[in-house]
Design an enzyme around this catalytic site. Structure first.
Site, PDB file in Angstrom:
ATOM      1  N   LYS A 162       0.812  -1.215   0.000  1.00 19.64           N
ATOM      2  CA  LYS A 162       0.000   0.000   0.000  1.00 19.64           C
ATOM      3  C   LYS A 162       0.843   1.262   0.000  1.00 19.64           C
ATOM      4  O   LYS A 162       0.335   2.346  -0.239  1.00 19.64           O
ATOM      5  CB  LYS A 162      -0.941  -0.002   1.206  1.00 19.64           C
ATOM      6  N   PHE A 197      15.426  -1.633   2.915  1.00 18.93           N
ATOM      7  CA  PHE A 197      16.703  -1.964   3.561  1.00 18.93           C
ATOM      8  C   PHE A 197      16.475  -2.836   4.782  1.00 18.93           C
ATOM      9  O   PHE A 197      17.120  -3.877   4.963  1.00 18.93           O
ATOM     10  CB  PHE A 197      17.404  -0.642   3.924  1.00 18.93           C
ATOM     11  N   ASP A 228      16.007  -8.174   7.489  1.00 16.92           N
ATOM     12  CA  ASP A 228      15.163  -8.871   8.457  1.00 16.92           C
ATOM     13  C   ASP A 228      14.764 -10.253   7.957  1.00 16.92           C
ATOM     14  O   ASP A 228      14.723 -11.221   8.730  1.00 16.92           O
ATOM     15  CB  ASP A 228      13.909  -8.026   8.736  1.00 16.92           C
ATOM     16  N   ASP A 272      15.507 -13.648  10.017  1.00 15.50           N
ATOM     17  CA  ASP A 272      14.398 -14.495  10.455  1.00 15.50           C
ATOM     18  C   ASP A 272      14.245 -15.755   9.607  1.00 15.50           C
ATOM     19  O   ASP A 272      13.335 -16.548   9.853  1.00 15.50           O
ATOM     20  CB  ASP A 272      13.085 -13.708  10.414  1.00 15.50           C
ATOM     21  N   ARG A 297       7.741 -12.756   0.936  1.00 14.43           N
ATOM     22  CA  ARG A 297       7.533 -11.344   1.224  1.00 14.43           C
ATOM     23  C   ARG A 297       6.702 -10.785   0.093  1.00 14.43           C
ATOM     24  O   ARG A 297       7.053 -10.912  -1.071  1.00 14.43           O
ATOM     25  CB  ARG A 297       8.882 -10.638   1.332  1.00 14.43           C
ATOM     26  N   ASP A 305      14.300  -7.336  19.532  1.00 18.33           N
ATOM     27  CA  ASP A 305      13.433  -8.372  18.964  1.00 18.33           C
ATOM     28  C   ASP A 305      14.216  -9.671  18.791  1.00 18.33           C
ATOM     29  O   ASP A 305      13.748 -10.755  19.138  1.00 18.33           O
ATOM     30  CB  ASP A 305      12.881  -7.885  17.624  1.00 18.33           C
ATOM     31  N   LYS A 345      11.318  -0.611  16.906  1.00 14.87           N
ATOM     32  CA  LYS A 345      11.464  -1.344  15.642  1.00 14.87           C
ATOM     33  C   LYS A 345      10.472  -0.882  14.584  1.00 14.87           C
ATOM     34  O   LYS A 345      10.766  -0.952  13.382  1.00 14.87           O
ATOM     35  CB  LYS A 345      11.284  -2.848  15.881  1.00 14.87           C
ATOM     36  N   PHE A 396      -0.656  -0.554  15.183  1.00 12.12           N
ATOM     37  CA  PHE A 396      -0.364  -1.198  13.898  1.00 12.12           C
ATOM     38  C   PHE A 396       0.394  -2.500  14.101  1.00 12.12           C
ATOM     39  O   PHE A 396       0.099  -3.510  13.459  1.00 12.12           O
ATOM     40  CB  PHE A 396       0.439  -0.250  13.015  1.00 12.12           C
ATOM     41  N   ASP A 424      -0.453  -6.325  13.143  1.00 18.50           N
ATOM     42  CA  ASP A 424       0.431  -7.160  12.340  1.00 18.50           C
ATOM     43  C   ASP A 424       0.711  -8.488  13.038  1.00 18.50           C
ATOM     44  O   ASP A 424       0.720  -9.547  12.407  1.00 18.50           O
ATOM     45  CB  ASP A 424       1.740  -6.409  12.083  1.00 18.50           C
ATOM     46  N   ASP A 425       0.944  -8.431  14.364  1.00 12.52           N
ATOM     47  CA  ASP A 425       1.183  -9.660  15.129  1.00 12.52           C
ATOM     48  C   ASP A 425      -0.036 -10.574  15.104  1.00 12.52           C
ATOM     49  O   ASP A 425       0.083 -11.801  14.985  1.00 12.52           O
ATOM     50  CB  ASP A 425       1.520  -9.315  16.586  1.00 12.52           C
TER      51      ASP A 425
END
Length: 429
Positions: free
Chosen positions: A115, A155, A160, A164, A169, A234, A278, A317, A321-322
């Site tokens: 978006k 970036f 990330d 992870d 993505r 994190d 983060k 937000f 997301d979680d």
């Protein structure tokens, strides 16, 4: 059709691209199949062609007052012009053609799509601050800064995903998992970050006062460091990655059973810190702060007032997301959610720990941070038993009301409330 544009040397040199101009965007050989989902629940990924994008110009310098102006289309067309500029820039370093083409493909694979709320919010925030339509020059400067925010996001996400060990993505393989990329992606993330500062130097060092340029550079440095601190917390709070198994031998002893997950570091306070540093600063505060600098706002109290609203908005937000990482589908969120398997200190698990019995906590400890489907099912069953989904729905409504009250407390003589309402409505679902 207009001739192919040359490299951009200043913001004033970009003509407003017509939103109806045809965009030559074919699938890159690394892009994979088209997919309309993204991490931001947005549109499909755009991939680069090996030829320069052709756009037409139009609008007569009217900026956002142009009746044909379409926010997203105009913003995307500006990216095409920026990409051409970057290619011309790297060529001045005698980068061989395959290196130039690599960067073009990498940029189109990792930056556009979704978006683009972060980047677009620079434009809408500047317009709110100006309380009028933006001129062509103002619009283009805001869009360049918006793409700098999107580059910062790119970036972070390239790196990330590697940290992870993420799979997808925006509905496609993570960049490091794309064909032929691998750990080259680490250097690519550095290149993406460096492009931000080259754009700032090109478009703001001479076109604006030195104070504006220095303030913009300082903002990006500060927020990048804040985000990296949040990423650190994190990573060291989440479960460590599983060890690499030793080479198989007939005499090797059987592997020891994995220890129960240690939730000692997990708390709502730790989660709040991770979210603030983060996510909230770069995704919510940075776009608005950049617009404030462009608008000539200098009072520290005004930036403090903006943070007071935008950090809680970022917290909401991230909770969203979680929650979607656990309960959303890959089609909805553009990736395979792995917070449970990765042992993340997420909003969902911290809330569950505060509501579960000793037996339920023990079940979570045995299953959290493991990658088998059975363990994930155990975790989700405990989440269901303690009512995490219902808790989230309450939190969502309470957060919306709380942020609305914070916006109402903003002094209109300092900052326009409408700027925050527009931002809030972009992300509230």
């Amino acid at each position: 059709m207009s001739p192919t544009p040359g490299p951009i040397t200043s913001a004033a040199s970009i003509s407003s691209p017509s939103p109806s101009a045809p965009q030559k965007r074919a699938a890159s050989s690394m892009a994979g199949a088209d997919d309309t989902s993204s991490n931001d629940n947005g549109s499909n990924k755009r991939a680069a062609t090996t030829t320069t994008t052709t756009t037409t110009t139009g609008g007569g310098g009217l900026g956002t007052a142009d009746p044909a102006y379409k926010e997203r289309a105009h913003f995307e067309a500006t990216f095409d012009r920026i990409a051409d500029e970057v290619m011309a820039d790297v060529a001045t370093f005698r980068l061989p053609p395959d290196g130039v083409e690599w960067i073009r493909k990498m940029l189109y694979y990792t930056i556009p799509g979704g978006k683009m709320n972060r980047g677009l919010s620079v434009v809408s925030s500047l317009q709110s601050l100006k309380k009028r339509h933006l001129t062509e020059k103002e619009l283009v400067q805001a869009e360049i800064l918006g793409w700098c925010v999107e580059l910062l996001q790119g970036f972070f996400l390239i790196a990330d995903d590697i940290m992870d060990a993420s799979i997808t993505r925006r509905g496609a393989p993570c960049w490091y998992r794309a064909d032929g990329v691998g750990m080259v992606a680490i250097n690519d993330s550095f290149i993406v970050e460096s492009i931000i500062y080259r754009l700032l130097r090109t478009h703001f060092r001479d076109a604006n006062s030195p104070d504006v340029y220095l303030a913009l550079v300082d903002l990006f440095h500060e927020v990048t460091f804040q985000t990296e601190l949040g990423q650190l917390m994190d990573l060291i709070t989440a479960a460590p990655p599983p060890p690499t198994p030793p080479a198989s031998t007939s005499s090797a002893p059987a592997a020891a059973a994995a220890a129960d997950f240690d939730f000692a570091k997990f708390s709502t306070a730790r989660h709040a810190y991770i979210v603030e540093y983060k996510t909230a600063y770069y995704s919510f505060y940075l776009p608005v702060a950049l617009a404030m600098v462009l608008a000539g706002v200098t009072a520290p109290s005004a930036f403090s007032a903006a943070r007071a609203v935008l950090v809680p908005l970022g917290e909401y937000f991230q909770a969203q997301d979680d929650f979607l990482d656990c309960y959303g589908t890959p089609e909805q969120i553009g990736k395979v959610g792995t917070d449970i398997e990765d042992g993340k200190c997420s909003w969902v698990v911290t809330r569950a720990l505060g509501r579960c019995s000793d037996a339920q906590r023990a079940a979570l400890a045995r299953a959290y941070g493991r990658h088998d489907k059975e363990s994930v099912a155990v975790v989700k069953r405990v989440f269901e038993e303690v009512g995490v989904e219902e808790e989230y729905r309450r939190y969502e409504e309470e957060s919306y009301e709380r942020i609305g009250r914070l916006i109402e407390e903003i002094d209109e003589r300092v900052l326009p409330r409408e700027m925050f309402v527009t931002f809030m409505n972009r992300i509230y679902k």
